[in-house]
Design a protein around this motif. Structure first.
Motif, PDB file in Angstrom:
ATOM      1  N   ILE A   1      -4.955   7.419   1.367  1.00  0.00           N
ATOM      2  CA  ILE A   1      -3.663   7.323   0.539  1.00  0.00           C
ATOM      3  C   ILE A   1      -2.743   6.562   1.422  1.00  0.00           C
ATOM      4  O   ILE A   1      -1.699   6.032   1.247  1.00  0.00           O
ATOM      5  CB  ILE A   1      -2.932   8.517   0.325  1.00  0.00           C
ATOM      6  CG1 ILE A   1      -2.621   9.503   1.122  1.00  0.00           C
ATOM      7  CG2 ILE A   1      -3.807   9.318  -0.645  1.00  0.00           C
ATOM      8  CD1 ILE A   1      -1.460  10.444   0.935  1.00  0.00           C
TER       9      ILE A   1
ATOM     10  N   PRO B   1      -1.705   3.232   4.272  1.00  0.00           N
ATOM     11  CA  PRO B   1      -2.345   1.765   4.306  1.00  0.00           C
ATOM     12  C   PRO B   1      -2.873   1.572   5.669  1.00  0.00           C
ATOM     13  O   PRO B   1      -2.713   2.540   6.731  1.00  0.00           O
ATOM     14  CB  PRO B   1      -0.980   0.933   4.412  1.00  0.00           C
ATOM     15  CG  PRO B   1      -0.035   2.008   4.562  1.00  0.00           C
ATOM     16  CD  PRO B   1      -0.205   3.358   4.151  1.00  0.00           C
TER      17      PRO B   1
ATOM     18  N   SER C   1       3.812  15.438  -1.372  1.00  0.00           N
ATOM     19  CA  SER C   1       5.120  15.397  -2.295  1.00  0.00           C
ATOM     20  C   SER C   1       5.642  17.074  -2.394  1.00  0.00           C
ATOM     21  O   SER C   1       6.853  17.421  -2.633  1.00  0.00           O
ATOM     22  CB  SER C   1       4.805  15.574  -3.742  1.00  0.00           C
ATOM     23  OG  SER C   1       4.218  14.171  -3.959  1.00  0.00           O
TER      24      SER C   1
ATOM     25  N   PHE D   1       3.418   5.807  -2.778  1.00  0.00           N
ATOM     26  CA  PHE D   1       4.705   6.499  -3.062  1.00  0.00           C
ATOM     27  C   PHE D   1       4.854   6.847  -4.649  1.00  0.00           C
ATOM     28  O   PHE D   1       5.144   7.795  -5.256  1.00  0.00           O
ATOM     29  CB  PHE D   1       5.959   5.541  -2.638  1.00  0.00           C
ATOM     30  CG  PHE D   1       7.147   5.782  -3.491  1.00  0.00           C
ATOM     31  CD1 PHE D   1       7.450   5.106  -4.291  1.00  0.00           C
ATOM     32  CD2 PHE D   1       7.924   6.859  -3.185  1.00  0.00           C
ATOM     33  CE1 PHE D   1       8.855   5.372  -4.945  1.00  0.00           C
ATOM     34  CE2 PHE D   1       9.132   7.263  -3.667  1.00  0.00           C
ATOM     35  CZ  PHE D   1       9.592   6.473  -4.691  1.00  0.00           C
TER      36      PHE D   1
ATOM     37  N   ILE E   1       4.031  11.270   3.715  1.00  0.00           N
ATOM     38  CA  ILE E   1       2.880  10.675   3.544  1.00  0.00           C
ATOM     39  C   ILE E   1       2.214   9.979   4.637  1.00  0.00           C
ATOM     40  O   ILE E   1       0.986  10.690   4.988  1.00  0.00           O
ATOM     41  CB  ILE E   1       2.801   9.369   2.230  1.00  0.00           C
ATOM     42  CG1 ILE E   1       3.224  10.181   0.606  1.00  0.00           C
ATOM     43  CG2 ILE E   1       1.428   8.851   2.156  1.00  0.00           C
ATOM     44  CD1 ILE E   1       3.546   8.839  -0.271  1.00  0.00           C
TER      45      ILE E   1
ATOM     46  N   ALA F   1       0.891  -1.038   0.056  1.00  0.00           N
ATOM     47  CA  ALA F   1       0.069   0.087  -0.012  1.00  0.00           C
ATOM     48  C   ALA F   1       0.859   1.228  -0.027  1.00  0.00           C
ATOM     49  O   ALA F   1       0.387   2.258  -0.652  1.00  0.00           O
ATOM     50  CB  ALA F   1      -0.858  -0.183   1.317  1.00  0.00           C
TER      51      ALA F   1
ATOM     52  N   MET G   1      11.982  15.770  -6.283  1.00  0.00           N
ATOM     53  CA  MET G   1      11.100  15.208  -7.027  1.00  0.00           C
ATOM     54  C   MET G   1      11.637  14.507  -8.288  1.00  0.00           C
ATOM     55  O   MET G   1      10.901  13.526  -8.855  1.00  0.00           O
ATOM     56  CB  MET G   1       9.861  15.858  -7.142  1.00  0.00           C
ATOM     57  CG  MET G   1       9.126  16.084  -5.899  1.00  0.00           C
ATOM     58  SD  MET G   1       8.598  14.513  -5.119  1.00  0.00           S
ATOM     59  CE  MET G   1       7.244  13.965  -5.927  1.00  0.00           C
TER      60      MET G   1
ATOM     61  N   ARG H   1      -7.209  11.587  -3.348  1.00  0.00           N
ATOM     62  CA  ARG H   1      -6.012  11.085  -3.439  1.00  0.00           C
ATOM     63  C   ARG H   1      -5.009  11.786  -4.157  1.00  0.00           C
ATOM     64  O   ARG H   1      -4.027  12.392  -3.527  1.00  0.00           O
ATOM     65  CB  ARG H   1      -5.880   9.794  -4.336  1.00  0.00           C
ATOM     66  CG  ARG H   1      -6.390   8.411  -3.416  1.00  0.00           C
ATOM     67  CD  ARG H   1      -6.393   7.180  -4.268  1.00  0.00           C
ATOM     68  NE  ARG H   1      -4.985   6.604  -4.315  1.00  0.00           N
ATOM     69  CZ  ARG H   1      -4.435   5.878  -3.394  1.00  0.00           C
ATOM     70  NH1 ARG H   1      -5.124   5.579  -2.312  1.00  0.00           N
ATOM     71  NH2 ARG H   1      -3.070   5.591  -3.488  1.00  0.00           N
ATOM     72  N   LYS H   2      -5.327  12.266  -5.024  1.00  0.00           N
ATOM     73  CA  LYS H   2      -4.484  13.545  -5.934  1.00  0.00           C
ATOM     74  C   LYS H   2      -3.947  14.516  -5.070  1.00  0.00           C
ATOM     75  O   LYS H   2      -2.809  14.877  -5.082  1.00  0.00           O
ATOM     76  CB  LYS H   2      -5.144  13.990  -7.373  1.00  0.00           C
ATOM     77  CG  LYS H   2      -4.272  14.613  -8.064  1.00  0.00           C
ATOM     78  CD  LYS H   2      -5.207  15.105  -9.575  1.00  0.00           C
ATOM     79  CE  LYS H   2      -4.330  15.995 -10.228  1.00  0.00           C
ATOM     80  NZ  LYS H   2      -5.120  16.674 -11.439  1.00  0.00           N
TER      81      LYS H   2
ATOM     82  N   LEU I   1      -1.611  13.379  -2.455  1.00  0.00           N
ATOM     83  CA  LEU I   1      -0.524  12.863  -2.501  1.00  0.00           C
ATOM     84  C   LEU I   1       0.582  14.339  -3.047  1.00  0.00           C
ATOM     85  O   LEU I   1       1.729  14.502  -2.903  1.00  0.00           O
ATOM     86  CB  LEU I   1      -0.494  12.099  -3.725  1.00  0.00           C
ATOM     87  CG  LEU I   1      -0.896  10.796  -3.324  1.00  0.00           C
ATOM     88  CD1 LEU I   1      -1.149   9.759  -4.594  1.00  0.00           C
ATOM     89  CD2 LEU I   1       0.394  10.123  -2.353  1.00  0.00           C
ATOM     90  N   GLU I   2      -0.307  15.259  -3.805  1.00  0.00           N
ATOM     91  CA  GLU I   2       0.398  16.540  -4.063  1.00  0.00           C
ATOM     92  C   GLU I   2       0.780  17.074  -2.984  1.00  0.00           C
ATOM     93  O   GLU I   2       2.106  18.045  -2.922  1.00  0.00           O
ATOM     94  CB  GLU I   2      -0.321  17.133  -4.934  1.00  0.00           C
ATOM     95  CG  GLU I   2      -0.418  16.910  -6.476  1.00  0.00           C
ATOM     96  CD  GLU I   2      -1.384  17.475  -7.393  1.00  0.00           C
ATOM     97  OE1 GLU I   2      -2.367  18.393  -6.867  1.00  0.00           O
ATOM     98  OE2 GLU I   2      -1.298  17.252  -8.601  1.00  0.00           O
TER      99      GLU I   2
ATOM    100  N   LYS J   1      13.317   8.624  -1.194  1.00  0.00           N
ATOM    101  CA  LYS J   1      12.132   7.802  -1.378  1.00  0.00           C
ATOM    102  C   LYS J   1      11.805   7.536   0.107  1.00  0.00           C
ATOM    103  O   LYS J   1      10.395   7.629   0.347  1.00  0.00           O
ATOM    104  CB  LYS J   1      12.279   6.197  -1.603  1.00  0.00           C
ATOM    105  CG  LYS J   1      10.980   5.514  -1.764  1.00  0.00           C
ATOM    106  CD  LYS J   1      11.459   3.843  -2.283  1.00  0.00           C
ATOM    107  CE  LYS J   1      10.149   3.151  -2.127  1.00  0.00           C
ATOM    108  NZ  LYS J   1      10.564   1.682  -2.185  1.00  0.00           N
TER     109      LYS J   1
ATOM    110  N   LEU K   1       9.934  10.821   1.281  1.00  0.00           N
ATOM    111  CA  LEU K   1       8.496  11.139   0.534  1.00  0.00           C
ATOM    112  C   LEU K   1       7.391  10.065   1.500  1.00  0.00           C
ATOM    113  O   LEU K   1       6.608  10.606   1.954  1.00  0.00           O
ATOM    114  CB  LEU K   1       8.632  10.614  -0.849  1.00  0.00           C
ATOM    115  CG  LEU K   1       7.136  10.870  -1.508  1.00  0.00           C
ATOM    116  CD1 LEU K   1       6.654  12.238  -1.320  1.00  0.00           C
ATOM    117  CD2 LEU K   1       7.196  10.606  -3.186  1.00  0.00           C
ATOM    118  N   ASN K   2       7.965   8.993   1.528  1.00  0.00           N
ATOM    119  CA  ASN K   2       6.965   7.924   2.426  1.00  0.00           C
ATOM    120  C   ASN K   2       6.717   8.734   3.765  1.00  0.00           C
ATOM    121  O   ASN K   2       5.433   8.468   4.453  1.00  0.00           O
ATOM    122  CB  ASN K   2       7.615   6.664   2.530  1.00  0.00           C
ATOM    123  CG  ASN K   2       7.614   5.937   1.106  1.00  0.00           C
ATOM    124  OD1 ASN K   2       6.790   6.189   0.367  1.00  0.00           O
ATOM    125  ND2 ASN K   2       8.361   4.840   1.052  1.00  0.00           N
TER     126      ASN K   2
ATOM    127  N   LEU L   1       1.991  11.397 -10.507  1.00  0.00           N
ATOM    128  CA  LEU L   1       1.237  12.741 -10.585  1.00  0.00           C
ATOM    129  C   LEU L   1       2.234  14.108 -10.932  1.00  0.00           C
ATOM    130  O   LEU L   1       2.260  14.678 -11.580  1.00  0.00           O
ATOM    131  CB  LEU L   1       0.572  13.249  -9.254  1.00  0.00           C
ATOM    132  CG  LEU L   1      -0.458  12.314  -8.808  1.00  0.00           C
ATOM    133  CD1 LEU L   1      -1.089  12.435  -7.616  1.00  0.00           C
ATOM    134  CD2 LEU L   1      -1.746  12.906  -9.988  1.00  0.00           C
TER     135      LEU L   1
END
Lengths: 246, 223
Positions: B221, B223, B157, A41, B208, A36, B165, B149-150, B153-154, B201, B204-205, A47
């Motif tokens: 977005i 788990p 980011s 990620f 999120i 997930a 990025m 979601r979009k 996530l933006e 990586k 970013l995780n 995007l």
């Protein structure tokens, strides 16, 4: 780095999976927090990438529409050129076919070859003191048999006013011209053969000359006459040819 | 896999459909070159579409961009089966994107002449458009979810610098090799570039996860 999971993830994010595969993948994602996390990620990166590309391409497109960049010609896509080239090729092919048919192909060629017989002199060559004309005629015959057609024709032409050999000379000249595939000139020579003895031969050769000239109607007319003439030596041949050219 | 890739120095008109597809699948610089070429090679569809001015230039350019992005994923998913030309395959996607644009703008309609033009472009596609666009139809059903979601996530980011990025996108999406990444971004060697990519990586995780904790609506977005 491992790309395999991201390829699957991209298919899922872009909704390019079948419904069954999508459901199975969602079940997997729900049961696997790491997966997930990878989906979230990768989706964030997609995007970002899509947004960057969209901005870049839009700017490029505006510039191209404004006329700064000439349209790129694709090697394979100019339909008008392809259509024009195809039309030109077709015309060329048809023209070449037409030229070949009119100039080279003769559907009656095999008939002419089959029935064309060499010229045979049936007169008397046994003069004890041969004059100029006798010698010229004998020489013409000899050259003809040797297939020296041009020299034979020159001598035969010179004998067309001869008292003894005129019609034979014309007949020989006509046959030589048929051999050399000049049917129109052959017909002119053969037309002037007057002697009743040689007239039948001249008629038959004329029919062959018309076939060589691709004028079957005129050949048919002559051959029909010959086929009806019981006294003609060429009656059987004429009937056979008429059947072949029907 | 890359041993039979065409040269990057060829003019765009020198690439066959198969060349372009193999370049897209290879990723990295080859994919970029392929898309630059495709953008220009198929741009006449945009010009023709703008000609039928019921659709505004911006709408057409947006549709074209979206079509190229869908086209990219479709190629990677093996949707082009060589039953028609690549151009016609793209035309099918572009046509659907134009229709999508119209659906979302009730004040505009698809000009009949444009419809006919796009249909003719797609004639050689020999592909069932339904097979390509099934994903887009499903997407419209989950529009709200996708929008949330979009947005989330933006936002996540946004905690990273644009260059960071870019590095992540080049390495994980554009399939840059560590060596190429090092060269592009000026790292000492491939090892340093790879380590940097994985550190970013993790960053970013983390971003999120923190957003999910901070904003309940963004738990979609996580788990």
């Amino acid at each position: 780095m491992e790309h395999a999971p991201y390829e699957t993830i991209e298919l899922y994010i872009r909704n390019l999976m079948t419904p069954a595969d999508r459901k199975a993948f969602e079940t997997q994602v729900a049961a696997d927090p790491d997966l997930a996390g990878e989906v979230a990620f990768y989706e964030a990166l997609l995007l970002h990438r899509d947004k960057s590309l969209a901005a870049e391409w839009k700017a490029k497109g505006e510039k191209m529409l404004a006329g700064d960049t000439p349209p790129l010609k694709a090697a394979t896509v100019n339909r008008f050129r392809i259509q024009w080239a195809a039309a030109a090729s077709l015309i060329l092919m048809l023209t070449a076919t037409g030229i070949w048919y009119t100039q080279f192909y003769n559907p009656y060629g095999s008939v002419v070859t089959q029935y064309m017989e060499p010229y045979r002199y049936s007169g008397d060559l046994g003069v004890q003191i041969p004059g100029t004309e006798d010698r010229d005629w004998q020489r013409a015959l000899a050259l003809y048999r040797e297939r020296s057609y041009e020299q034979a024709a020159i001598l035969a032409n010179g004998l067309e006013n001869s008292r003894q050999y005129a019609d034979d000379a014309r007949l020989l000249g006509g046959v030589i011209l048929i051999e050399q595939k000049h049917p129109e000139k052959a017909l002119q020579k053969l037309r002037d053969v007057r002697s009743p003895v040689l007239r039948q031969k001249a008629q038959f050769y004329s029919a062959l000359a018309f076939l060589q000239d691709k004028k079957p109607e005129k050949a048919r007319a002559i051959l029909t006459e010959i086929a009806k003439d019981g006294s003609s030596h060429y009656q059987d041949e004429a009937r056979e040819i008429l059947q072949k050219i029907e | 896999m890359t041993n039979s890739l065409p040269s990057l120095h060829k003019p765009c008109s020198g690439y066959t459909d198969d060349d372009l597809v193999s370049m897209i699948k290879a990723g990295g610089g080859h994919s970029r070159k392929a898309f630059n070429c495709l953008y220009e090679l198929y741009f006449d569809m945009v010009r023709m579409s703008v000609k039928y001015h019921r659709l505004e230039k911006n709408h057409i350019l947006d549709a074209y961009t979206q079509a190229l992005l869908s086209f990219h994923t479709s190629i990677l998913a093996g949707k082009w089966e060589r039953r028609g030309t690549l151009r016609a395959f793209f035309a099918i996607i572009f046509r659907f994107k134009c229709i999508d644009t119209i659906r979302s703008n009730p004040t505009i309609s698809l000009d009949a002449a444009l419809e006919e033009y796009l249909r003719k472009e797609a004639e050689d596609g020999a592909t069932n458009p339904e097979e390509i666009m099934i994903g887009d139809e499903e997407h419209s059903m989950e529009n709200d979810r996708a929008e949330i979601r979009k947005r989330c996530l933006e936002e996540a980011s946004g905690e990273l610098q644009p260059r960071e990025m870019e590095i992540l996108t080049d390495y994980f999406v554009n399939n840059y090799k560590a060596k190429d990444l090092a060269e592009k971004y000026g790292y000492k060697n491939a090892g340093v570039a790879k380590t940097t990519a994985y550190n970013l990586k993790n960053k970013l995780n983390r971003s999120i996860r923190e957003l999910c904790e901070k904003k309940p609506e963004c738990r979609i977005i996580c788990p």
